[in-house]
Design a protein around this motif. Structure first.
Motif, short mmCIF file in Angstrom:
data_model
loop_
_atom_site.label_atom_id
_atom_site.label_comp_id
_atom_site.label_asym_id
_atom_site.label_seq_id
_atom_site.Cartn_x
_atom_site.Cartn_y
_atom_site.Cartn_z
N PRO A 71 43.84 43.40 29.24
CA PRO A 71 43.66 42.03 29.72
C PRO A 71 42.51 41.91 30.72
O PRO A 71 42.22 42.84 31.49
CB PRO A 71 44.99 41.72 30.40
CG PRO A 71 45.51 43.06 30.84
CD PRO A 71 45.02 44.05 29.84
N TYR A 72 41.84 40.75 30.67
CA TYR A 72 40.77 40.43 31.60
C TYR A 72 41.02 39.02 32.15
O TYR A 72 41.45 38.13 31.42
CB TYR A 72 39.40 40.42 30.91
CG TYR A 72 38.91 41.76 30.44
CD1 TYR A 72 37.96 42.48 31.16
CD2 TYR A 72 39.38 42.31 29.24
CE1 TYR A 72 37.50 43.71 30.72
CE2 TYR A 72 38.92 43.54 28.79
CZ TYR A 72 37.98 44.23 29.54
OH TYR A 72 37.53 45.45 29.10
N ILE A 73 40.71 38.84 33.43
CA ILE A 73 40.71 37.51 34.02
C ILE A 73 39.28 36.96 33.94
O ILE A 73 38.34 37.61 34.40
CB ILE A 73 41.15 37.55 35.50
CG1 ILE A 73 42.64 37.92 35.60
CG2 ILE A 73 40.89 36.22 36.18
CD1 ILE A 73 43.58 36.81 35.17
N ALA A 74 39.13 35.80 33.33
CA ALA A 74 37.82 35.15 33.25
C ALA A 74 37.70 34.20 34.43
O ALA A 74 38.43 33.20 34.51
CB ALA A 74 37.67 34.39 31.93
N ALA A 75 36.81 34.54 35.37
CA ALA A 75 36.68 33.80 36.62
C ALA A 75 35.27 33.25 36.76
O ALA A 75 34.29 34.00 36.62
CB ALA A 75 37.01 34.70 37.80
N GLY A 76 35.13 31.96 37.06
CA GLY A 76 33.84 31.31 37.09
C GLY A 76 33.39 30.94 38.49
O GLY A 76 34.20 30.68 39.39
N ASP A 121 32.69 36.01 35.40
CA ASP A 121 33.09 37.41 35.44
C ASP A 121 34.33 37.63 34.59
O ASP A 121 35.27 36.82 34.61
CB ASP A 121 33.38 37.86 36.87
CG ASP A 121 32.13 37.91 37.75
OD1 ASP A 121 31.03 38.10 37.18
OD2 ASP A 121 32.26 37.77 38.98
N LEU A 122 34.33 38.73 33.84
CA LEU A 122 35.51 39.20 33.14
C LEU A 122 36.02 40.42 33.90
O LEU A 122 35.39 41.48 33.90
CB LEU A 122 35.18 39.57 31.69
CG LEU A 122 34.65 38.44 30.81
CD1 LEU A 122 34.32 38.97 29.42
CD2 LEU A 122 35.67 37.31 30.71
N ILE A 123 37.15 40.25 34.57
CA ILE A 123 37.65 41.26 35.50
C ILE A 123 38.86 41.94 34.89
O ILE A 123 39.88 41.29 34.61
CB ILE A 123 38.02 40.62 36.84
CG1 ILE A 123 36.79 39.87 37.40
CG2 ILE A 123 38.52 41.66 37.83
CD1 ILE A 123 37.12 38.80 38.41
N CYS A 129 42.26 36.68 29.22
CA CYS A 129 41.85 37.09 27.88
C CYS A 129 42.47 38.44 27.55
O CYS A 129 42.41 39.37 28.37
CB CYS A 129 40.33 37.22 27.77
SG CYS A 129 39.41 35.77 28.27
N LEU A 130 43.06 38.56 26.37
CA LEU A 130 43.59 39.83 25.91
C LEU A 130 42.62 40.43 24.91
O LEU A 130 42.45 39.91 23.81
CB LEU A 130 44.97 39.64 25.27
CG LEU A 130 46.13 39.47 26.23
CD1 LEU A 130 47.42 39.17 25.47
CD2 LEU A 130 46.33 40.72 27.09
#
Length: 363
Positions: free
Chosen positions: A263-268, A276-278, A257-258
């Motif tokens: 930027p964030y990595i959306a990890a489930g 989590d938005l990392i 996600c920008l």
């Protein structure tokens, strides 16, 4: 670690056992969603329950992709389907205003839009040992996508235009290749300006004007410098994170996600029922900032999250998933004054202490 709390949830009046595949912005405060029942719906971001059905049957053989086609005040959406069609929808009119077909009705897996030059591009499944990236300029009498095509040998799962150069297009495919094309060059070989070999591409795109990311279907992640044909300077080496599931403590990666803050990595994680938005930061080198991740506890239960949208206008995060719900999230009251909202344009505002007006007190 920081926390987002769920502030609203809606099934969008979908039938039971329906997956919601993707959400995208239709207009400020209005979002669109495509689902496994093949419908196209729009909903109000403020309440989620104000839902309009644009189409109960978006594509005859199943809808696969959704993008916003921003064009002035118009509320336009683009969808792709397995029957080989791309449709341009006018949300206000409530119908498709343009329909286009791929050659041999090749199923469409991905779409991208460039309103600057009035172009829609579609990526297809492999059909008779060939997949296609096909370009068209929508018009109300359009029936066929232009025969200007770039031939590939694997399904095209991702398409994205460069953020500032409207002639540059990125594609990702299941053969593991991320390609960047100059769409102004007719010759296919000369149009290809960069090739990245990553692994079967789930998501890929531009992190910035000069940076590309790639995420594979087995959660391999990497970052690469984007080639600039006009710059002869040596490019930095790519950064390979390999399989990110263990370092991120996740079972799957939804997407990158920008947001306004980067930027964030959306990890489930289905077992722990969380998303989590990392933050992905570049200083001193590219890394995951696990100390400043945002957690969405509960997420979509033990179902997979399919799409995440960071909405700067409402400073909210929207998610959808295989539980058939759209959910809205906001920061929990309290915490560090300097915390950055992933969907906001700046620091989260905190009220002043009414009893001591000369200093801030976090709540």
């Amino acid at each position: 670690m920081h926390t987002l709390k769920a502030t609203a949830a809606s099934s969008l009046s979908l039938p039971a056992e329906t997956y919601i595949y993707t959400i995208a912005a239709s207009a400020p405060g209005i979002f669109a969603a495509i689902s496994s029942d093949d419908s196209l719906r729009v909903f109000d971001a403020a309440t989620l329950d104000r839902v309009s059905v644009i189409s109960n049957k978006t594509h005859d053989a199943g809808v696969t992709s959704l993008r916003s086609y921003a064009a002035g005040e118009s509320q336009l959406l683009v969808t792709g389907g397995r029957e080989g069609k791309v449709k341009l929808w006018d949300v206000r009119a409530g119908n498709a205003v343009v329909e286009m077909e791929t050659a041999r009705h090749a199923p469409v897996l991905s779409v991208a839009c460039n309103p600057e030059n009035n172009t829609i591009v579609a990526g297809t499944e492999l059909l008779s040992s060939q997949a296609v990236v096909a370009f068209c300029k929508p018009a109300r009498n359009a029936s066929l996508i232009s025969e200007i095509t770039t031939n590939l040998t694997a399904a095209v799962t991702q398409l994205q235009y460069h953020p500032t150069r409207s002639n540059m297009l990125l594609s990702g495919s299941t053969d593991g290749l991320v390609n960047v094309y100059d769409t102004t060059i007719a010759d296919e070989d000369e149009a290809l300006v960069q090739v990245i070999n990553h692994g079967s591409v789930h998501h890929a795109g531009f992190l910035s004007e000069r940076t590309i990311y790639a995420l594979s279907h087995d959660e391999q992640f990497s970052i690469h410098a984007a080639t600039d044909p006009d710059d002869s300077a040596q490019e930095p080496e790519p950064v390979h994170f390999d399989d990110v599931r263990e370092p991120l403590g996740c079972e799957y990666v939804v997407q990158l996600c920008l947001g306004a803050q980067g930027p964030y990595i959306a990890a489930g994680n289905k077992i722990d029922k969380r998303l989590d938005l990392i933050p992905l930061v570049s200083t001193p080198t590219w890394r995951f900032d696990l100390d400043n991740l945002w957690r969405l506890p509960g997420a979509h239960g033990d179902e997979v999250v399919r799409s995440v949208y960071l909405d700067e206008q409402s400073q909210s995060v929207f998610t959808c998933g295989e539980d058939g719900f759209v959910r809205a999230w906001k920061p929990v009251d309290g915490g560090d004054e300097d915390v950055q909202n992933p969907a906001g344009s700046g620091k989260i505002s905190r009220p002043k202490d009414k009893k001591q007006k000369d200093r801030f007190k976090p709540y």
